[in-house]
Design a protein around this motif. Structure first.
Motif, short mmCIF file in Angstrom:
data_model
loop_
_atom_site.label_atom_id
_atom_site.label_comp_id
_atom_site.label_asym_id
_atom_site.label_seq_id
_atom_site.Cartn_x
_atom_site.Cartn_y
_atom_site.Cartn_z
N GLU A 162 19.71 18.29 10.64
CA GLU A 162 18.56 17.73 11.37
C GLU A 162 17.29 18.53 11.13
OE1 GLU A 162 18.13 14.81 13.02
OE2 GLU A 162 20.05 14.43 12.06
N ASN A 163 17.41 19.86 11.00
CA ASN A 163 16.22 20.67 10.77
C ASN A 163 15.55 20.33 9.44
OD1 ASN A 163 18.89 22.40 10.50
ND2 ASN A 163 17.60 23.00 8.77
N ALA A 164 16.32 19.83 8.47
CA ALA A 164 15.76 19.46 7.17
C ALA A 164 14.87 18.23 7.27
CB ALA A 164 16.87 19.20 6.17
N LYS A 165 15.06 17.45 8.34
CA LYS A 165 14.27 16.23 8.51
C LYS A 165 13.03 16.46 9.37
CE LYS A 165 18.10 13.01 7.81
NZ LYS A 165 18.81 11.82 8.30
N SER A 166 12.85 17.69 9.84
CA SER A 166 11.69 18.02 10.66
C SER A 166 10.39 17.87 9.86
CB SER A 166 11.81 19.45 11.19
OG SER A 166 10.58 19.90 11.71
N GLU A 167 10.34 18.54 8.70
CA GLU A 167 9.21 18.47 7.77
C GLU A 167 7.91 18.94 8.38
OE1 GLU A 167 9.35 14.49 6.21
OE2 GLU A 167 11.14 14.93 5.03
N LYS A 168 8.00 19.79 9.39
CA LYS A 168 6.80 20.32 10.04
C LYS A 168 7.02 21.79 10.39
CE LYS A 168 5.37 15.95 12.22
NZ LYS A 168 4.20 15.75 11.36
N ILE A 169 5.93 22.57 10.31
CA ILE A 169 5.96 23.95 10.76
C ILE A 169 4.68 24.21 11.56
CG2 ILE A 169 7.36 24.78 8.84
CD1 ILE A 169 4.80 25.82 7.53
N VAL A 220 13.86 19.52 3.15
CA VAL A 220 14.81 19.60 2.04
C VAL A 220 14.42 20.80 1.19
CG1 VAL A 220 15.32 17.14 2.02
CG2 VAL A 220 13.42 18.00 0.64
N PHE A 221 15.41 21.41 0.55
CA PHE A 221 15.16 22.67 -0.16
C PHE A 221 16.22 22.82 -1.23
CE2 PHE A 221 15.75 27.38 -0.40
CZ PHE A 221 14.45 27.75 -0.70
N ASN A 222 15.77 23.10 -2.46
CA ASN A 222 16.69 23.36 -3.56
C ASN A 222 16.51 24.78 -4.07
OD1 ASN A 222 18.81 22.05 -5.04
ND2 ASN A 222 17.52 22.07 -6.85
N ASN A 223 15.37 25.35 -3.80
CA ASN A 223 15.01 26.76 -4.04
C ASN A 223 13.51 26.97 -3.81
OD1 ASN A 223 13.67 26.06 -6.57
ND2 ASN A 223 15.70 26.04 -7.52
N TYR A 224 12.79 25.89 -3.39
CA TYR A 224 11.32 25.95 -3.29
C TYR A 224 10.86 24.82 -2.38
CZ TYR A 224 6.65 26.77 -5.49
OH TYR A 224 5.35 27.09 -5.77
N ALA A 225 9.84 25.09 -1.56
CA ALA A 225 9.29 24.04 -0.69
C ALA A 225 7.87 24.41 -0.29
CB ALA A 225 10.15 23.86 0.55
N VAL A 226 6.99 23.43 -0.29
CA VAL A 226 5.57 23.66 -0.01
C VAL A 226 5.14 22.91 1.24
CG1 VAL A 226 3.22 23.41 -0.91
CG2 VAL A 226 5.11 23.90 -2.49
N PHE A 227 4.41 23.63 2.12
CA PHE A 227 3.81 23.03 3.31
C PHE A 227 2.30 23.29 3.28
CE2 PHE A 227 8.11 23.29 4.76
CZ PHE A 227 8.25 22.36 5.78
N TYR A 228 1.54 22.35 3.86
CA TYR A 228 0.10 22.56 4.04
C TYR A 228 -0.32 21.82 5.30
CZ TYR A 228 -4.92 22.67 3.22
OH TYR A 228 -6.29 22.87 3.35
#
Length: 249
Positions: A162-169, A220-228
């Motif tokens: 479920e945390n992977a579907k948050s998509e917010k920080i 989702v994360f495979n080894n890298y993820a970008v937020f803005y």
């Protein structure tokens, strides 16, 4: 199709090249970081199998319980990457690598194999259409179009946590989560760090260095993820031109 395949192990990893970046005469921090990462995972059942050529022809997978991805499922393998490039395309090497993984899963009585994909093919993710030829199907999705593909042998399917579907920080700054599982990442992070310093851009670079942290990722994360601006953007390795476009939005 001809050629020998090699599985990396604790005895040969120091001398073997990793196919995604071919070892040069000059030291490459990303390669050494990747080898260290793999070495520490081998005891967990991590597999890196490559054609014995100096080109990207390999598959990398691990037991899902130990895979650094926010995916839940029992008794599955997770494919991090399957890559065949250059003159080695369309010669059966991709099929051979995938069949090896499938046979390995069946031999070890796994429930199936899964991998990260997307409704629309994205860079840095293995070919969705290729996976579907082997019977992989979408078993879970996120709102922004990422999919979890699975080849199930017994009807049980994995799912995104479920945390992977948050998509917010909470952090509004440019934020990049990364692990050293990919040899391209070290140089990528250094270039982004240099550019952001030059342009006075606030950036948070967060190394994911434990299984627990990877499982708890807010996307989702495979080894890298970008937020803005607190919103998830991509799992693709991004360059300076991407950051420029991002700040124009």
């Amino acid at each position: 199709m001809s050629g020998n395949f090699i599985n990396l192990n604790t005895k040969n990893i120091a001398d073997e090249h990793i196919s995604c970046i071919i070892r040069s005469r000059k030291p490459h921090v990303g390669i050494e970081a990747k080898k260290t990462w793999i070495f520490n995972r081998l005891k967990e059942g991590h597999i890196f199998r490559k054609l014995d050529v100096k080109a990207p022809v390999f598959i990398e997978y691990a037991p899902l319980e130990k895979a650094w991805v926010p995916i839940d499922g029992e008794n599955y393998y997770y494919i991090y990457c399957l890559w065949v490039d250059g003159i080695y395309k369309k010669k059966g090497y991709g099929e051979s690598l995938m069949n090896y993984c499938i046979d390995d899963a069946k031999k070890n009585n796994k429930s199936g194999i899964c991998m990260l994909s997307a409704k629309k093919q994205k860079a840095w993710l293995s070919d969705k259409s290729f996976a579907k030829k082997f019977g992989f199907k979408a078993v879970d999705t996120t709102e922004n179009g990422y999919e979890l593909l699975a080849l199930s042998f017994d009807g049980n399917n994995p799912k995104f946590l479920e945390n992977a579907k948050s998509e917010k920080i909470d952090n509004e700054n440019l934020t990049i989560y990364y692990s050293m599982q990919c040899p391209f990442i070290y140089q990528n992070i250094e270039k982004i760090k240099e550019y952001c310093k030059l342009e006075n851009i606030l950036v948070s670079l967060v190394e994911v260095n434990t299984l627990k942290d990877a499982k708890n990722m807010p996307c989702v994360f495979n080894n890298y993820a970008v937020f803005y601006k607190g919103e998830f953007k991509t799992v693709n390795l991004v360059d300076v031109s991407y950051i420029k476009r991002l700040f124009k939005e």
